[in-house]
Write a protein that holds these residues in place. Structure first.
Motif, PDB file in Angstrom:
ATOM      1  N   GLN A 185       0.749  -0.680   0.280  1.00 32.40           N
ATOM      2  CA  GLN A 185      -0.017   0.135   0.025  1.00 32.40           C
ATOM      3  C   GLN A 185       1.046   1.020   0.006  1.00 32.40           C
ATOM      4  N   ARG A 191       2.953   2.278  -2.395  1.00 32.27           N
ATOM      5  CA  ARG A 191       3.484   2.753  -3.090  1.00 32.27           C
ATOM      6  C   ARG A 191       3.064   3.791  -3.703  1.00 32.27           C
ATOM      7  N   SER A 192       2.540   4.220  -3.581  1.00 33.40           N
ATOM      8  CA  SER A 192       1.836   5.250  -4.524  1.00 33.40           C
ATOM      9  C   SER A 192       2.804   6.698  -2.781  1.00 33.40           C
ATOM     10  N   ARG A 193       3.634   6.139  -2.456  1.00 33.16           N
ATOM     11  CA  ARG A 193       4.095   7.075  -1.218  1.00 33.16           C
ATOM     12  C   ARG A 193       5.477   8.136  -2.528  1.00 33.16           C
TER      13      ARG A 193
END
Length: 308
Positions: free
Chosen positions: A85, A87-89
């Motif tokens: 989760q 991955r978006s950072r």
């Protein structure tokens, strides 16, 4: 490459190629379920990757940390689900790929010990994981870019220049021995590329009685602190010409110094970039002032300016 290989093992809890001791014992009631490396716990997948003393050594040295997932390490599936989760950072995908390499190295380390009786130092596992990750990243970049000899040379030159400047932290180190010769004051100034001061450290240690050995110990301590802060590109600056020469050659002038130099070289290999530079004492005024101040304190003091 390593990330691709690892994904075949992501679902450890089902049926890894070489099951953990707990899984074998549960199914066959033969052998011991305890970890053969540390002997402190039942050898589950989670123990191998997170809880074993050897695994914890690797994670302490790792260039990527997942402190927010500590409460998930009891179940690898839950931990991995929470991990992806991220991955978006910023840099999330790269961090996950590097983490996969670290997990893969931990699993291979366990198998080497279990079946080959070969033990690998934690820093070597981290270095191997980092190297494979960087090779994977480079391969991906080259695949996307159209290549000619001229463009490859220009890109590599530009990339090297960018690497030197981007995120580079200069760490000036100075030491001062007390009059009675037992106490060592260490002053450290961390500057970001461009001259902005990010941190000042006042450290107190026991002096060995030899200047070059004291300086080497100071460098080793600073490298450890830089690792804890997850700095990746650093330059160590010191006024001791002899020490810088030893660090660049990887040799020591006596057994004690040689051991310190070896430790420093091992730690330096854990960074994406780590270099050593001599600088005259007159160009390190603030650092010299800090090491003198360090002699007057009993405990280490640190100051940070902004986000390192």
């Amino acid at each position: 490459m390593a990330p691709v290989r690892f994904y075949a093992l992501v679902d450890f809890a089902r049926e890894p190629v070489k099951p953990a001791r707990e899984s074998i014992f549960r199914r066959t009631k033969q052998g011991s379920p305890f970890c053969s490396r540390c002997g402190d716990g039942i050898e589950t997948v989670e123990h191998i990757l997170f809880h074993c003393q050897q695994a914890q050594k690797v994670w302490k040295l790792a260039p990527v940390q997942w402190d927010g997932l500590q409460n998930q390490t009891g179940c690898f599936k839950q931990w991995w689900t929470a991990l992806v989760q991220a991955r978006s950072r910023k840099g999330g995908r790269q961090h996950i790929a590097l983490t996969a390499n670290i997990l893969w190295q931990l699993w291979k380390d366990r198998n080497d010990m279990e079946f080959e009786r070969k033990e690998r130092d934690g820093w070597k596992s981290v270095r191997k994981a980092s190297t494979e990750w960087m090779e994977y990243e480079e391969a991906g970049i080259k695949k996307k870019e159209k290549s000619t000899p001229e463009t490859d040379k220009a890109r590599e030159s530009s990339r090297e220049e960018g690497r030197v400047e981007e995120g580079l932290m200069e760490l000036q180190i100075a030491t001062k021995k007390s009059a009675e010769g037992r106490k060592l004051g260490i002053g450290v100034v961390a500057r970001q590329a461009g001259g902005r001061i990010r941190a000042e450290w006042k450290l107190v240690e026991r002096s060995s009685g030899r200047e070059i050995q004291d300086e080497a110990e100071a460098v080793r301590l600073v490298l450890l602190k830089a690792r804890q802060l997850s700095w990746q590109r650093i330059k160590i600056i010191n006024a001791n010409k002899q020490l810088i020469a030893l660090l660049k050659s990887g040799k020591g002038d006596n057994p004690n110094t040689a051991t310190l130099v070896e430790d420093i070289q091992a730690l330096a290999n854990l960074f994406q970039m780590c270099s050593f530079e001599e600088r005259t004492s007159c160009n390190m005024t603030l650092c010299n002032h800090i090491c003198h101040y360090a002699l007057s304190i009993c405990r280490d003091e640190e100051r940070f300016f902004g986000s390192p």
